[in-house]
Design an enzyme around this catalytic site. Structure first.
Site, PDB file in Angstrom:
ATOM      1  N   ARG A  62       0.831  -1.219   0.000  1.00 32.65           N
ATOM      2  CA  ARG A  62       0.000   0.000   0.000  1.00 32.65           C
ATOM      3  C   ARG A  62       0.863   1.265   0.000  1.00 32.65           C
ATOM      4  NH1 ARG A  62      -1.899   1.929   4.560  1.00 32.65           N
ATOM      5  NH2 ARG A  62      -1.956  -0.110   5.564  1.00 32.65           N
ATOM      6  N   TYR A 113     -16.371  18.640 -14.138  1.00 30.69           N
ATOM      7  CA  TYR A 113     -16.790  17.237 -14.144  1.00 30.69           C
ATOM      8  C   TYR A 113     -17.755  16.974 -12.984  1.00 30.69           C
ATOM      9  CZ  TYR A 113     -16.544  12.265 -13.218  1.00 30.69           C
ATOM     10  OH  TYR A 113     -16.883  10.967 -12.954  1.00 30.69           O
ATOM     11  N   ASP A 188      -7.360  20.024 -13.313  1.00 34.50           N
ATOM     12  CA  ASP A 188      -7.684  18.702 -13.852  1.00 34.50           C
ATOM     13  C   ASP A 188      -7.322  18.745 -15.334  1.00 34.50           C
ATOM     14  OD1 ASP A 188      -8.972  16.483 -14.979  1.00 34.50           O
ATOM     15  OD2 ASP A 188     -10.500  16.451 -13.410  1.00 34.50           O
ATOM     16  N   LYS A 213      -8.734   7.761 -18.895  1.00 34.41           N
ATOM     17  CA  LYS A 213      -9.134   8.339 -20.186  1.00 34.41           C
ATOM     18  C   LYS A 213      -7.990   8.269 -21.210  1.00 34.41           C
ATOM     19  CE  LYS A 213     -13.072   9.003 -18.166  1.00 34.41           C
ATOM     20  NZ  LYS A 213     -12.933   9.485 -16.839  1.00 34.41           N
TER      21      LYS A 213
HETATM   22  N1  PLP Z   1     -11.879  14.314 -14.062  1.00 32.74           N
HETATM   23  C1  PLP Z   1     -12.511  14.359 -15.236  1.00 32.74           C
HETATM   24  C2  PLP Z   1     -12.380  15.584 -16.095  1.00 32.74           C
HETATM   25  C3  PLP Z   1     -13.273  13.280 -15.661  1.00 32.74           C
HETATM   26  O1  PLP Z   1     -13.897  13.343 -16.850  1.00 32.74           O
HETATM   27  C4  PLP Z   1     -13.387  12.139 -14.828  1.00 32.74           C
HETATM   28  C5  PLP Z   1     -14.214  10.984 -15.233  1.00 32.74           C
HETATM   29  O2  PLP Z   1     -14.954  11.057 -16.176  1.00 32.74           O
HETATM   30  C6  PLP Z   1     -12.734  12.140 -13.594  1.00 32.74           C
HETATM   31  C7  PLP Z   1     -11.971  13.234 -13.238  1.00 32.74           C
HETATM   32  C8  PLP Z   1     -12.841  10.956 -12.659  1.00 32.74           C
HETATM   33  O3  PLP Z   1     -12.055   9.913 -13.134  1.00 32.74           O
HETATM   34  P1  PLP Z   1     -12.341   8.342 -12.873  1.00 32.74           P
HETATM   35  O4  PLP Z   1     -13.600   8.002 -13.594  1.00 32.74           O
HETATM   36  O5  PLP Z   1     -11.108   7.700 -13.425  1.00 32.74           O
HETATM   37  O6  PLP Z   1     -12.477   8.148 -11.407  1.00 32.74           O
END
Ligand code: PLP
Length: 392
Positions: A62, A113, A188, A213
């Site tokens: 971990r 998001y 982000d 992604k």
């Molecule tokens: N940030 C953005 C811009 C996203 O589009 C997403 C998911 O769609 C996330 C964070 C969260 O990521 P995860 O689905 O890998 O937990």
């Protein structure tokens, strides 16, 4: 795309490797006779004593893992900082939100998001923090919000382009503004990837990724990452990961690093197709609005051209006839996959407001298109027939 309308080319210091090359070479084992070319999937839950336990980096499964380390080297070199990988993008978002001291305020883009909205709202409901929504395309508006706030400290949360409105935020100006007010500035960078923009170079303190992604790229992994330059932030985020326990699986880390090897190629193809589709969609009678920073008429175009090295592979459209017509488009596609998520080799389409938690600033009839690497004419044929069909 006309030459004068191209985004800023990659800036590579003389002698430094291009990011396209870094994506291929970073995170490999040391070179030597019969050395493995790839870092393997390391499946130990613990490590024999006498090693790095005291540093908090290995010693137990971990705390650290050699496969994570390889992925972190690649993501870190691409973003220009130290990376830590997490079990999901949301685990990375959560770690970054927890940098905020108790009852601090986080400024969140109004169109961020929906998971970031939901988690910040949940933490606010629990009394852990306060949330204010801001329009990140309006630097003066964000300044006014900072000036009206009685209590610091804050986290300024940025996303650019935003999900799914594809609004472009001036990362350098907002990072400077955040620092004037003592904020930790988080960006982000999931939509742009480090190949299109490096927020740390623009003054941002913490970069967050849904590695699920574009970085992984094949819709077969759920993973996240944070990247920082500051050693104290790194230690705080590492402590959070160890104690909250949202650690990545070694197989996922391996697959993500394998995905990064082809990121430059996938992104080049996807964003070229996205720009072509965006131009054609502007003229489609079933489409009332197209959002893609490549379009000269897009509100984010000029800034994206300056700030980014490409316009990205997401396009959002609004459909004549409202939510029902948008749903009809999703029902009528045969090649595009009706699914959430983005950044994979396969093209996905989704009406975002089908999610109850989607911010209200997102129009009901908005379809988010994640453009994959299929032949663009096949994508266009399928999409244009579905748009025609939606108009009854
Ligand atoms: N940030 C953005 C811009 C996203 O589009 C997403 C998911 O769609 C996330 C964070 C969260 O990521 P995860 O689905 O890998 O937990």
């Amino acid at each position: 795309m006309p030459a004068d309308d191209s985004p800023t080319p990659a800036r590579t210091a003389p002698g430094a490797l291009s990011p396209d090359t870094v994506a291929v070479v970073a995170g490999r084992p040391p070179r030597g006779p019969d050395a493995e070319l790839n870092t393997g999937v390391s499946l130990s839950a613990t490590y024999v004593g006498g090693g790095a336990l005291g540093t908090g980096e290995l010693g137990y499964g971990r705390f650290g893992n050699p496969t994570w380390t390889a992925l972190e080297e690649a993501v870190g070199r691409l973003e220009g900082g130290h990376a830590l990988t997490f079990a999901s993008g949301m685990a990375a978002v959560s770690a970054a939100l927890h940098l905020l001291p108790a009852e601090g305020t986080v400024l969140v883009p109004r169109g961020a998001y929906n998971g970031t909205h939901a988690l910040s709202a949940l933490l606010a409901a629990q009394g852990r923090l306060r949330v204010q929504h801001v329009d990140v395309t309006d630097v003066e508006g964000v300044r006014a919000t900072f000036e009206a706030m009685a209590v610091a400290p804050v986290v300024l949360w940025l996303e650019s382009p935003t999900n799914p409105l594809l609004e472009v935020a001036d990362l350098a100006a907002l990072a400077a503004l955040g620092h004037e007010h003592g904020a930790v500035v988080v960006a982000d960078n999931t939509f742009a990837t480090p190949l299109l923009q490096r927020p740390l170079d623009l003054g941002v303190d913490v970069v967050v990724h849904s590695v699920t992604k574009f970085l992984s790229g094949h819709s077969d992994v759920v993973l996240g990452a944070v990247v920082v330059r500051d050693e104290e932030l790194l230690a705080q985020l590492r402590r959070h990961r160890t104690l909250h326990g949202a650690v990545p699986g070694p197989l996922e880390a391996f697959l993500a690093l394998r995905g990064i090897r082809t990121l430059p190629l996938r992104l080049e193809r996807s964003q070229a197709s996205a720009a072509l589709l965006a131009r054609r969609l502007v003229d489609h009678p079933a489409v009332t609005r197209v959002r893609h920073p490549s379009l000269p008429g897009d509100p984010g175009h000029a800034l994206a051209k300056e700030q980014m090295r490409g316009f990205g592979a997401l396009v959002s459209i609004e459909v004549a006839g409202g939510a029902a017509a948008a749903d009809a488009v999703v029902d009528a596609v045969r090649l595009w996959v009706p699914a959430t998520s983005l950044g994979g080799v396969e093209s996905l389409i989704e009406r975002r407001r089908r999610h109850p938690g989607e911010p209200a600033v997102v129009p009901e009839d908005l379809l988010r298109l994640s453009v994959g690497v299929e032949a663009v004419e096949d994508l266009w044929r399928d999409l244009s027939q579905a748009l025609d069909a939606s108009q009854g």
